[in-house]
Design an enzyme around this catalytic site. Structure first.
Site, short mmCIF file in Angstrom:
data_model
loop_
_atom_site.label_atom_id
_atom_site.label_comp_id
_atom_site.label_asym_id
_atom_site.label_seq_id
_atom_site.Cartn_x
_atom_site.Cartn_y
_atom_site.Cartn_z
N CYS A 184 -1.29 10.93 -6.99
CA CYS A 184 -1.60 11.70 -5.78
C CYS A 184 -1.80 13.16 -6.14
O CYS A 184 -1.17 13.68 -7.05
CB CYS A 184 -0.43 11.63 -4.78
SG CYS A 184 0.14 9.98 -4.44
N GLY A 238 -8.13 7.30 -0.01
CA GLY A 238 -7.41 8.55 0.29
C GLY A 238 -6.02 8.30 0.85
O GLY A 238 -5.49 9.12 1.59
N LYS A 278 0.84 -1.19 0.00
CA LYS A 278 0.00 0.00 0.00
C LYS A 278 0.88 1.25 0.00
O LYS A 278 1.94 1.25 0.63
CB LYS A 278 -0.87 -0.03 1.27
CG LYS A 278 -1.64 1.24 1.58
CD LYS A 278 -2.88 1.36 0.73
CE LYS A 278 -3.58 2.71 0.91
NZ LYS A 278 -4.54 2.96 -0.19
C1 LIG Z 1 -8.88 -0.10 -2.44
C2 LIG Z 1 -7.79 0.32 -3.37
C3 LIG Z 1 -6.68 1.02 -2.88
C4 LIG Z 1 -5.67 1.42 -3.72
N1 LIG Z 1 -4.58 2.08 -3.22
C5 LIG Z 1 -3.54 2.39 -4.04
C6 LIG Z 1 -2.33 2.97 -3.52
O1 LIG Z 1 -2.18 3.16 -2.33
N2 LIG Z 1 -1.34 3.30 -4.39
C7 LIG Z 1 -1.47 3.07 -5.73
O2 LIG Z 1 -0.55 3.38 -6.49
N3 LIG Z 1 -2.58 2.49 -6.25
C8 LIG Z 1 -3.61 2.15 -5.43
N4 LIG Z 1 -4.74 1.54 -5.96
C9 LIG Z 1 -4.80 1.26 -7.41
C10 LIG Z 1 -4.39 -0.20 -7.70
O3 LIG Z 1 -3.07 -0.44 -7.30
C11 LIG Z 1 -4.54 -0.52 -9.20
O4 LIG Z 1 -3.70 0.36 -9.93
C12 LIG Z 1 -5.95 -0.35 -9.70
O5 LIG Z 1 -6.87 -0.77 -8.72
C13 LIG Z 1 -6.22 -1.13 -10.99
O6 LIG Z 1 -6.05 -2.51 -10.83
P1 LIG Z 1 -7.25 -3.53 -10.50
O7 LIG Z 1 -8.35 -3.25 -11.48
O8 LIG Z 1 -6.65 -4.90 -10.62
O9 LIG Z 1 -7.67 -3.23 -9.10
C14 LIG Z 1 -5.77 1.14 -5.11
C15 LIG Z 1 -6.87 0.44 -5.59
C16 LIG Z 1 -7.87 0.02 -4.75
C17 LIG Z 1 -9.04 -0.74 -5.32
#
Ligand SMILES: Cc1cc2nc3c(=O)[nH]c(=O)nc-3n(C[C@H](O)[C@H](O)[C@H](O)COP(=O)(O)O)c2cc1C
Ligand SMILES: Cc1cc2nc3c(=O)[nH]c(=O)nc-3n(C[C@H](O)[C@H](O)[C@H](O)COP(=O)(O)OP(=O)(O)OC[C@H]3O[C@@H](n4cnc5c(N)ncnc54)[C@H](O)[C@@H]3O)c2cc1C
Ligand SMILES: Cc1cc2nc3c(=O)[nH]c(=O)nc-3n(C[C@H](O)[C@H](O)[C@H](O)COP(=O)(O)OP(=O)(O)OC[C@H]3O[C@@H](n4cnc5c(N)ncnc54)[C@H](O)[C@@H]3O)c2cc1C
Ligand SMILES: Cc1cc2nc3c(=O)[nH]c(=O)nc-3n(C[C@H](O)[C@H](O)[C@H](O)COP(=O)(O)O)c2cc1C
Ligand code: FES
Ligand code: FES
Lengths: 261, 300, 300, 261
Positions: free
Chosen positions: C128, C71, C44
């Protein structure tokens, strides 16, 4: 106005005919007006899979208001796999009948070939049942000895079989069967994979035989509105104003000389 | 309770139209839908001359939606005027003609040609590839979008709706650009560019490699963009993208749309628009909205 | 047949990692997944100081996916180094630390702090909000993206993966910008900004109004962007967005990814990554791919 | 390592208890270790709806390896509506048991309130069955006379009912019932809507009563990894390092003085 609709057809029965090949009878109003060579759009109950699956009509029972479809399960997690799991009483959303079907009247008094290959075999059955002509020669090609629908074809004409592995009939494709048996016809109706249709088209045109081909393409609307499913036409098409015809609406059956495949 | 909406001076019977390219010019759908019950019919994009479109396969199914690369096949403006306008004029619905082109001149030619025709609104699809700018869509650069708006406005007799592409960094900036160019309304979103690969055949599913993603999968992105655009400009917004039921349409209106278009959902159920019109009416009754205008942008 | 991949000089046992923010630092998922069987664990996002994140509701379900506005809540880099790195080091997997910040200085501080830590790769999340630039993400302007890449590279001891936002007009341009800034690898896509409205309550479903859409719904958009980025730069690409099974992952690799991340799908099935690793292996066997590298960008 | 998993639970029975309230017993390994106050994540079979539905455990049958859940159908086309249509033999993917549950041991020798409101009533049942204390006072609030689970509560303690419309027990909420009956307790366990929990928290803190509250929030992972489901904590939380606790992992049950609601 607005007289057609998407309807919930009810599965009357389902059985497996061969490896990955299923046959389903459905109760539907579409049976009232359906003609051989037309198709229906079948919808899944999977919210991830929203587009229709176009499937040809294999048999029509207008009295009982039932249609038969025979289809191949194309893989795991597909819509057709979902269909294959339906049982009597389940519902399935459909639209149809769609497209134009085979022009039966052209066969009158003629010697005909009804040709089907692979999963293009099923629509040939209702055609064979309804066609009125001098001589019905049914030429159907399969992969192997699983010659589904063969018995029913035999009730409706003289049947010639080809199989890719030679396990039944002529080894090869439907054209090989025709050559091997030295068959002749004045008119051809055919459905099957594009390479087969291409060969039939060439054969028909060389020999000056009238030939109707049922084509396939990916569809979205299935009713002629989205222009997804076009094939190239020899002449400029009056609807599209370009050299494209809509398979779902202007076809799926075309005169071989109308289209480039 | 009144379902009527006024979009750039044109009064629709209700806020529901169909998304360009998903409904042809209505003739095929007329068998499934009472066109009189649509606020407007938006036609498939039409160019100055006939376009052949892309090779097939032109469509693919994707999770919760579809992808298309029809490539704007169309019969050209002449046949369109001769055949499609008279057909639609039989119905009590507004006609929105969607216009495409490969250069500013192409667009202007179509708009000028339509000036003398009995149609109600023109929707300018600026997601078309701009051949002079190396194929980048007019709709991806604010300046190009503003210029094309200004150009077509010179020829237009009907109000102009500029249709925005979602494939941009800032939809608000794009909306402002076309408003500055004189747009009478804005519609959004067009499709999001996607790609699908058949891993067994190791090839692209679409002949065109990429295609536009539409359907329920894109709805939350569309709602966000409608909200942002509505907060950036004062012209009315026609919201679309993944609307498949009345609730999706209402969300779009609450986010800021004055009217909505239903696209891909017509392919799952050709009569879906009728249910959406009924559902919006039922919602307005239940939640005591007297007009669609009161609902527009209600959630801030 | 060899599942190993080399990403910017770091060898992973297989091409599968998890998407940042969907897996914590692995401790919770370790009960469901054998972390040794992941090519890498991506943690994370962590900032220089603890962040409280957004008010709740932070997540919503959307058609074929979800929306989040967590967030970037995080415990800050100090606790992270003390607790999370030693936990992950117990396993035979690479550690990718995802870094977030509100200013270039924030990012640099975290990267510098990590220079002395036993982690393998750093992933810089430039989605961000850039507080100095009025909250617009670093990842939406090529120049800002290039500059932040250059800045963190000055402090970095580990290879830097720049994580791109899909909310841009040209992903190729963004990829080129971070490559020019010195990125050792690129990962994409982050979430697409969306919005959901509760029509009965007439309010936004997320406290934050907008959120990032993820899950199967965005997969075709992600595949397209991976393809475009892979064709624009020569550094390796880590592909993500909607991967829910092996076939989705393979699509991404064939489109140009050297490795893949699984995010939202972990929430439907916490052990999904194990099936994906197995499925990629089975596919490579069936299609006679000796290495993942051969598959990368195979479909052109 | 990797000892937990998503499993396909089998529906053992389903019945409707009241308007929109359903009760389902499922066959699951989760029953072996489940404790009162824990929950399970239930998944739909609808490809459009991918997130889990967190549902509290209402009863545990460790011997037969069954869990009971009692849940409200929140609307049309929801996941809970889908659950309500499942019948014996159907499968449903679940993860669990999740969260920490109620600290039973704190009740020993004490006079307790077990308080439930609305769809927060169900988890109180297994709690009432397992709790060992001086005096079990079950105070449950309903909307109307459809006082589901009441008979079962009566087998496990003294039951006080409130209904919003006054059709059974005290008219009003659970706090009104306590005041009307002049009830007293040393410790409270409660589950229900936030306004009710807020009132209970205030009452407990004013009267110096130890109070455990089961909280709710939207979830994504359900296992503590995604930080979706936080509530505000009075002190800095040792895991998050900020004033947030994860309801799914650190809760759903919290000491009332730990959290701000
Ligand atoms: C609940 C949640 C929290 C996320 N937190 C971050 C994060 O802290 N940093 C980041 O670069 N991407 C974050 N993402 C984005 C994911 O790493 C990813 O890029 C995005 O969800 C697309 O992939 P997916 O469709 O397999 O989830 C988050 C996504 C979700 C769903
Ligand atoms: C006019 C017509 C008649 C047909 N008749 C039959 C028939 O009688 N029996 C039969 O087994 N098959 C028939 N097909 C082929 C059948 O439509 C496809 O096999 C089927 O749609 C595949 O769906 P799926 O769920 O198995 O695959 P998926 O991979 O899940 O399909 C994904 C999408 O691609 C489309 N698609 C995939 N393959 C094809 C294809 N070959 N043609 C058109 N669309 C495709 C699907 O409709 C769906 O939209 C016909 C096709 C057409 C155009
Ligand atoms: C720890 C915990 C225990 C619960 N126990 C019970 C119970 O025993 N019985 C019961 O009827 N309900 C319970 N709930 C509430 C239940 O989770 C929601 O009513 C349910 O998720 C709604 O799903 P849906 O499919 O009906 O609604 P949809 O509108 O389809 O849900 C959409 C999304 O929002 C989420 N969501 C919607 N409402 C809530 C809510 N109130 N809380 C959390 N997520 C929500 C859903 O999980 C889903 O992800 C509990 C909630 C939590 C957090
Ligand atoms: C098959 C198809 C063809 C389309 N053709 C056009 C077009 O000609 N002009 C245009 O502006 N948009 C076109 N679109 C985009 C739609 O009008 C609409 O903006 C988009 O599909 C999003 O809405 P939806 O999700 O409801 O389909 C087309 C979409 C589809 C699916
Ligand atoms: S599928 Fe739409 S025109 Fe044929
Ligand atoms: S739901 Fe993911 S941390 Fe609680």
């Amino acid at each position: 106005m607005a007289e057609k609709k998407r309807e919930m057809a009810v599965v009357a029965s389902q059985e497996q005919l061969a490896d990955g090949i299923f046959s389903m009878w459905i109760q539907t109003e579409a049976a009232k007006t359906a003609k051989p060579g037309q198709f229906i759009s079948m919808y899944t109950n999977d919210a991830a899979k929203l587009l229709p699956r176009p499937i040809s009509i294999c048999e029509i029972d207008a009295v009982e208001e039932r249609l038969r479809v025979v289809y191949r399960v194309t893989g795991e997690h597909t819509g057709t796999e979902e269909f294959s799991k339906l049982v009597e009483g389940d519902t399935i959303p459909i639209i149809g009948p769609l497209g134009n079907g085979f022009p039966l009247e052209k066969a009158e008094g003629k010697s005909v070939f009804l040709m089907g290959g692979g999963i293009g075999v099923p629509p040939i059955l209702e055609l064979a049942k309804q066609i009125r002509c001098e001589k019905t020669q049914i030429v159907v090609g399969y992969r192997d000895e699983q010659t589904f629908l063969k018995e029913q074809f035999e009730e409706n004409g003289k049947v010639y079989i080809s199989t890719e592995d030679g396990s039944a009939g002529t080894k090869g494709n439907v054209m090989d069967a025709i050559r091997e048996q030295g068959l002749k016809a004045d008119i051809i109706y055919a459905c099957g994979p594009t390479p087969m249709l291409r060969a039939i088209k060439a054969f028909a045109e060389e020999n000056g035989i009238t030939c109707y081909l049922s084509l396939e393409e990916r569809m979205a609307c299935g009713i002629g509105a989205c222009l997804a499913c076009v094939c190239q036409s020899k002449e400029k098409d009056h609807h599209s104003n370009v050299h494209n015809k809509r398979i779902c609406k202007d076809g799926p059956v075309f005169l071989s000389t109308e289209v480039e495949i | 309770m009144d379902m009527k909406v006024n979009i750039a001076g044109v009064e629709w019977n209700n806020p529901v139209t169909v998304a360009s390219g998903t409904f042809g010019s209505g003739a095929e759908f007329a068998e499934y839908v009472d066109l009189n019950r649509l606020g407007a019919v938006t036609t498939k994009g039409v160019a100055n001359i006939p376009w052949t479109g892309n090779p097939t396969p032109r469509v693919a199914e994707v999770y919760g939606g579809m992808m298309n690369a029809v490539g704007l096949q169309n019969p050209g403006i002449d046949l369109f005027c001769e055949r499609d306008i008279p057909f639609l004029r039989q119905y009590d619905t507004k006609i929105i003609v969607n216009v495409c082109g490969k250069s500013v001149e192409d667009y202007c030619e179509v708009v000028e040609r339509l000036a003398g025709e009995d149609v109600d609104l023109l929707e300018i699809n600026i997601s078309c590839p701009n051949v002079k700018e190396g194929g980048i869509a007019f709709g991806q650069q604010p300046k190009a979008a503003e210029e094309i708006t200004r150009a077509v406005k010179k020829y237009a007799k009907q109000p102009i709706i500029m249709k925005l592409s979602p494939n941009v960094t800032s939809i608000a900036e794009m909306a402002k650009a076309v408003e500055a160019g004189g747009a009478d309304a804005v519609s959004l979103i067009n499709t999001l560019t996607g790609m699908k690969i058949d891993i067994d055949r190791k090839s692209f599913v679409l002949a065109n490699k990429t295609g536009g993603v539409s359907g329920p999968a894109i709805h939350p992105i569309a709602v966000r963009m409608v909200y942002e655009a509505a907060n950036a400009v004062s012209v009315p917004i026609i919201g679309m993208g993944g609307i498949a039921d009345a609730s999706d349409a209402i969300e779009m209106i609450l986010a800021g749309a004055s009217a909505v278009s239903v696209g891909t959902a017509n392919f799952f159920n050709p009569a879906v628009t009728m249910k959406i019109v009924d559902g919006i009416e039922a919602y307005m009754n239940k939640h005591h909205f007297e007009t669609v205008k009161e609902m527009t942008g209600f959630v801030k």
